[in-house]
Design an enzyme around this catalytic site. Structure first.
Site, PDB file in Angstrom:
ATOM      1  N   TYR A  51       0.475  12.538 -25.100  1.00 40.42           N
ATOM      2  CA  TYR A  51       0.124  11.152 -25.448  1.00 40.42           C
ATOM      3  C   TYR A  51      -1.354  11.095 -25.804  1.00 40.42           C
ATOM      4  O   TYR A  51      -2.180  11.660 -25.089  1.00 40.42           O
ATOM      5  CB  TYR A  51       0.402  10.198 -24.270  1.00 40.42           C
ATOM      6  CG  TYR A  51       1.410   9.155 -24.647  1.00 40.42           C
ATOM      7  CD1 TYR A  51       1.088   8.178 -25.591  1.00 40.42           C
ATOM      8  CD2 TYR A  51       2.690   9.162 -24.120  1.00 40.42           C
ATOM      9  CE1 TYR A  51       2.021   7.239 -25.988  1.00 40.42           C
ATOM     10  CE2 TYR A  51       3.629   8.225 -24.514  1.00 40.42           C
ATOM     11  CZ  TYR A  51       3.292   7.269 -25.444  1.00 40.42           C
ATOM     12  OH  TYR A  51       4.215   6.352 -25.841  1.00 40.42           O
ATOM     13  N   GLU A  53      -3.142   8.041 -27.432  1.00 40.75           N
ATOM     14  CA  GLU A  53      -3.549   6.757 -28.043  1.00 40.75           C
ATOM     15  C   GLU A  53      -5.045   6.760 -28.316  1.00 40.75           C
ATOM     16  O   GLU A  53      -5.840   7.216 -27.488  1.00 40.75           O
ATOM     17  CB  GLU A  53      -3.216   5.602 -27.097  1.00 40.75           C
ATOM     18  CG  GLU A  53      -1.747   5.243 -27.126  1.00 40.75           C
ATOM     19  CD  GLU A  53      -1.415   4.087 -26.200  1.00 40.75           C
ATOM     20  OE1 GLU A  53      -2.321   3.588 -25.508  1.00 40.75           O
ATOM     21  OE2 GLU A  53      -0.247   3.698 -26.159  1.00 40.75           O
ATOM     22  N   ASP A 197       0.162   3.183 -53.871  1.00 38.16           N
ATOM     23  CA  ASP A 197       1.175   3.822 -53.019  1.00 38.16           C
ATOM     24  C   ASP A 197       1.712   5.026 -53.789  1.00 38.16           C
ATOM     25  O   ASP A 197       2.549   4.888 -54.685  1.00 38.16           O
ATOM     26  CB  ASP A 197       2.280   2.810 -52.703  1.00 38.16           C
ATOM     27  CG  ASP A 197       3.367   3.409 -51.819  1.00 38.16           C
ATOM     28  OD1 ASP A 197       3.433   4.649 -51.702  1.00 38.16           O
ATOM     29  OD2 ASP A 197       4.161   2.629 -51.255  1.00 38.16           O
ATOM     30  N   THR A 223       3.338   8.813 -48.270  1.00 37.75           N
ATOM     31  CA  THR A 223       4.183   9.480 -47.285  1.00 37.75           C
ATOM     32  C   THR A 223       3.889  10.966 -47.446  1.00 37.75           C
ATOM     33  O   THR A 223       3.358  11.400 -48.474  1.00 37.75           O
ATOM     34  CB  THR A 223       5.684   9.207 -47.524  1.00 37.75           C
ATOM     35  OG1 THR A 223       6.005   9.537 -48.873  1.00 37.75           O
ATOM     36  CG2 THR A 223       6.036   7.758 -47.262  1.00 37.75           C
ATOM     37  N   LYS A 226       7.592  13.774 -49.298  1.00 40.42           N
ATOM     38  CA  LYS A 226       8.298  13.807 -50.594  1.00 40.42           C
ATOM     39  C   LYS A 226       7.749  14.982 -51.413  1.00 40.42           C
ATOM     40  O   LYS A 226       7.906  16.114 -50.993  1.00 40.42           O
ATOM     41  CB  LYS A 226       8.159  12.456 -51.277  1.00 40.42           C
ATOM     42  CG  LYS A 226       8.773  11.320 -50.450  1.00 40.42           C
ATOM     43  CD  LYS A 226       8.769  10.029 -51.208  1.00 40.42           C
ATOM     44  CE  LYS A 226       9.482   8.921 -50.486  1.00 40.42           C
ATOM     45  NZ  LYS A 226       8.719   8.233 -49.457  1.00 40.42           N
ATOM     46  N   ARG A 232       8.075  14.320 -42.157  1.00 40.74           N
ATOM     47  CA  ARG A 232       8.088  12.869 -42.349  1.00 40.74           C
ATOM     48  C   ARG A 232       6.810  12.313 -41.725  1.00 40.74           C
ATOM     49  O   ARG A 232       6.391  12.742 -40.646  1.00 40.74           O
ATOM     50  CB  ARG A 232       9.316  12.254 -41.681  1.00 40.74           C
ATOM     51  CG  ARG A 232      10.608  12.891 -42.098  1.00 40.74           C
ATOM     52  CD  ARG A 232      11.790  12.025 -41.822  1.00 40.74           C
ATOM     53  NE  ARG A 232      11.970  11.082 -42.907  1.00 40.74           N
ATOM     54  CZ  ARG A 232      12.576  11.369 -44.056  1.00 40.74           C
ATOM     55  NH1 ARG A 232      13.058  12.580 -44.271  1.00 40.74           N
ATOM     56  NH2 ARG A 232      12.707  10.471 -45.000  1.00 40.74           N
TER      57      ARG A 232
HETATM   58  C1  LIG Z   1       6.710   4.207 -52.845  1.00 36.95           C
HETATM   59  C2  LIG Z   1       7.170   4.243 -51.422  1.00 36.95           C
HETATM   60  N1  LIG Z   1       6.444   3.635 -50.470  1.00 36.95           N
HETATM   61  C3  LIG Z   1       6.821   3.626 -49.186  1.00 36.95           C
HETATM   62  C4  LIG Z   1       7.975   4.245 -48.785  1.00 36.95           C
HETATM   63  C5  LIG Z   1       8.399   4.145 -47.347  1.00 36.95           C
HETATM   64  O1  LIG Z   1       8.408   5.336 -46.686  1.00 36.95           O
HETATM   65  P1  LIG Z   1       9.297   5.566 -45.364  1.00 36.95           P
HETATM   66  O2  LIG Z   1      10.703   5.708 -45.822  1.00 36.95           O
HETATM   67  O3  LIG Z   1       8.698   6.818 -44.816  1.00 36.95           O
HETATM   68  O4  LIG Z   1       9.091   4.395 -44.471  1.00 36.95           O
HETATM   69  C6  LIG Z   1       8.767   4.909 -49.733  1.00 36.95           C
HETATM   70  C7  LIG Z   1      10.005   5.585 -49.314  1.00 36.95           C
HETATM   71  O5  LIG Z   1      10.919   5.799 -50.023  1.00 36.95           O
HETATM   72  C8  LIG Z   1       8.357   4.900 -51.093  1.00 36.95           C
HETATM   73  O6  LIG Z   1       9.087   5.477 -52.040  1.00 36.95           O
END
Ligand SMILES: Cc1ncc(COP(=O)(O)O)c(C=O)c1O
Length: 440
Positions: A51, A53, A197, A223, A226, A232
């Site tokens: 842990y 935090e 994003d 993320t 991918k 993850r």
């Molecule tokens: C562009 C985009 N943002 C955010 C996410 C969210 O990610 P998670 O599924 O890890 O919550 C995704 C997932 O597919 C995504 O494609």
């Protein structure tokens, strides 16, 4: 996994079955990938027991000297790889990361998020009404042009009249290059923060086959699982530009992640992210990213020969969005039949889709995972031909309008697909092909 085999044979068997499934099919869901064994080892390490935090050197628990080093290492690697001065590597995944960014900058029910509509390829967390982002914040969506492209003039117009506090660029189903510079100019004009994003394209950016948003965005979220090929997880980065705009932006993000939204970080995940970032900094990863795009382009070229209608006409990145309207097959039906044949894709809405999200008119497929296995253009030619054969087998299979007739349709269709000799023959051919391309 000898320990697991002895202590919990049920879970062991399920994991083994999944491993075999992953080995014997073509994983073509564009958001999926195969991590390295090193990433998995870090993920399955003793760090899961801890842990911690807080942040390095500012923890609420004892015993975090080593965890501090792990987290700092992940941060330093991310900063170097993406060319940013600040990163938070603790978000559990992409959706919480976006929530944390909104929490750090926006006042709930008052401030506005502007993002790409879910129906046009945006993510749920970019302001969709069914997600927290649409429920707890004001939102306005932009859409794609009739050619399936981002229309920057239109986006500017909407931004001028709606005055969002944050503009989100980035998508889950956009097959073309995103012009981050134009988004940056729009955000500057309307005095909005720009969030890029890059969840889908982070690995392509690192490999130099997609431009980076770092000079133009204030905040970058990705993320890690991918195209980046890590565990993850997610990271929130603040750029030089973001820090110029708001000198406290980094502290605001840190506070929003912990204690604002999360408790203890998943230190095993952090270590695995660090491992993936080290891998992504290597020359082999550059080659990997280049091949992902080469494969997607080769696949699109072959699909074109079979008259597939691709949104925007093709691809510049790792994914292809096919509108199956002209093939008279529903996307859900196509995805099911393809899975029977050993090709795993996902059903997906296409721009201006008239069908509901569970039965959309298209499918989305991508090359990140099959490229990790070492497949190249030659395999893409075969895959396109298989996709064409499968879709010819289910030509004209549309989903009925009402719920009752739909369930009867599915019952019959599933049996038919599972007994279709041509689909089963392709599944056998794919099983044979995949044996030549082992998982990492
Ligand atoms: C562009 C985009 N943002 C955010 C996410 C969210 O990610 P998670 O599924 O890890 O919550 C995704 C997932 O597919 C995504 O494609």
């Amino acid at each position: 996994m000898s320990q697991l085999k002895n202590s919990d044979p049920q879970v062991f068997e399920l994991i083994k079955e999944e491993e075999i499934r992953q080995k014997e099919v073509l994983e073509m869901i564009p958001s999926e990938n195969y991590t390295s064994a090193a990433v998995m080892e870090a993920l399955g390490s003793v760090l899961t027991n801890k842990y911690s935090e807080g942040y390095p050197k500012k923890r609420y628990y004892q015993g975090n000297k080593i965890v501090d080093s792990v987290e700092t290492l992940a941060q330093e690697r991310a900063k170097k790889l993406f060319g940013v001065p600040y990163v938070n590597v603790q978000p559990y995944s992409g959706s919480p990361a976006n929530a944390e960014i909104y929490m750090s900058l926006l006042e709930p029910l008052k401030d506005k998020i502007m993002g790409l509509s879910l129906a046009f390829g945006g993510h749920l967390t970019h302001g969709a009404p069914v997600s927290f982002s649409g429920k707890y914040f004001k939102t306005v969506a932009y859409e794609l042009s009739e050619h399936g492209l981002l229309d920057y003039d239109k986006i500017f117009e909407i931004a001028k009249s709606e005055r969002p506090k944050i503009i989100v660029c980035g998508a889950t189903a956009y097959p073309r290059i995103i012009d981050f510079k134009k988004f940056g100019e729009i955000a500057d004009e309307v005095e909005a923060f720009l969030l890029a994003d890059i969840s889908h394209i982070a690995g392509l950016i690192v490999a130099g086959v997609h431009p980076s948003p770092a000079p133009y965005a204030d905040i970058i979220m990705t993320t890690t699982h991918k195209t980046l090929r890590g565990p993850r997880g997610a990271m929130i980065m603040v750029t030089e530009k973001g820090l110029l705009e708001d000198t406290e932006l980094a502290e605001k993000i840190d506070k929003a992640v912990f204690p604002g939204f999360q408790g203890g970080p998943h230190d095993n995940q952090t270590a695995a992210i660090a491992v993936a970032l080290e891998e992504a900094g290597k020359p082999e990863f550059q080659k990997y990213g280049q091949q992902v795009v080469k494969n997607a382009k080769a696949l699109a070229l072959e699909l074109k020969k079979f008259d597939f209608d691709m949104v925007s006409g093709g691809t510049d990145n790792h994914l292809i969005l096919i509108d199956l309207g002209s093939k008279k097959v529903n996307g859900a039906v196509a995805a099911y039949a393809l899975e029977v044949a050993g090709i795993v894709v996902n059903k997906n809405a296409v721009p201006n889709d008239t069908m509901p999200p569970f039965y959309p008119s298209g499918i989305r497929l991508g090359t990140p995972a099959i490229t990790t296995r070492g497949m190249k253009e030659r395999e893409m030619v075969k895959i396109a031909a298989w996709i064409n054969t499968v879709l010819n087998e289910v030509h004209g299979e549309q989903v009925p309008d009402t719920k009752e007739t739909r369930s009867a349709f599915w019952k019959i269709f599933r049996t038919k697909a599972k007994e279709n000799e041509n689909l089963l023959k392709i599944a056998g051919e794919i099983k044979e092909l995949t044996q030549k391309f082992p998982l990492p």
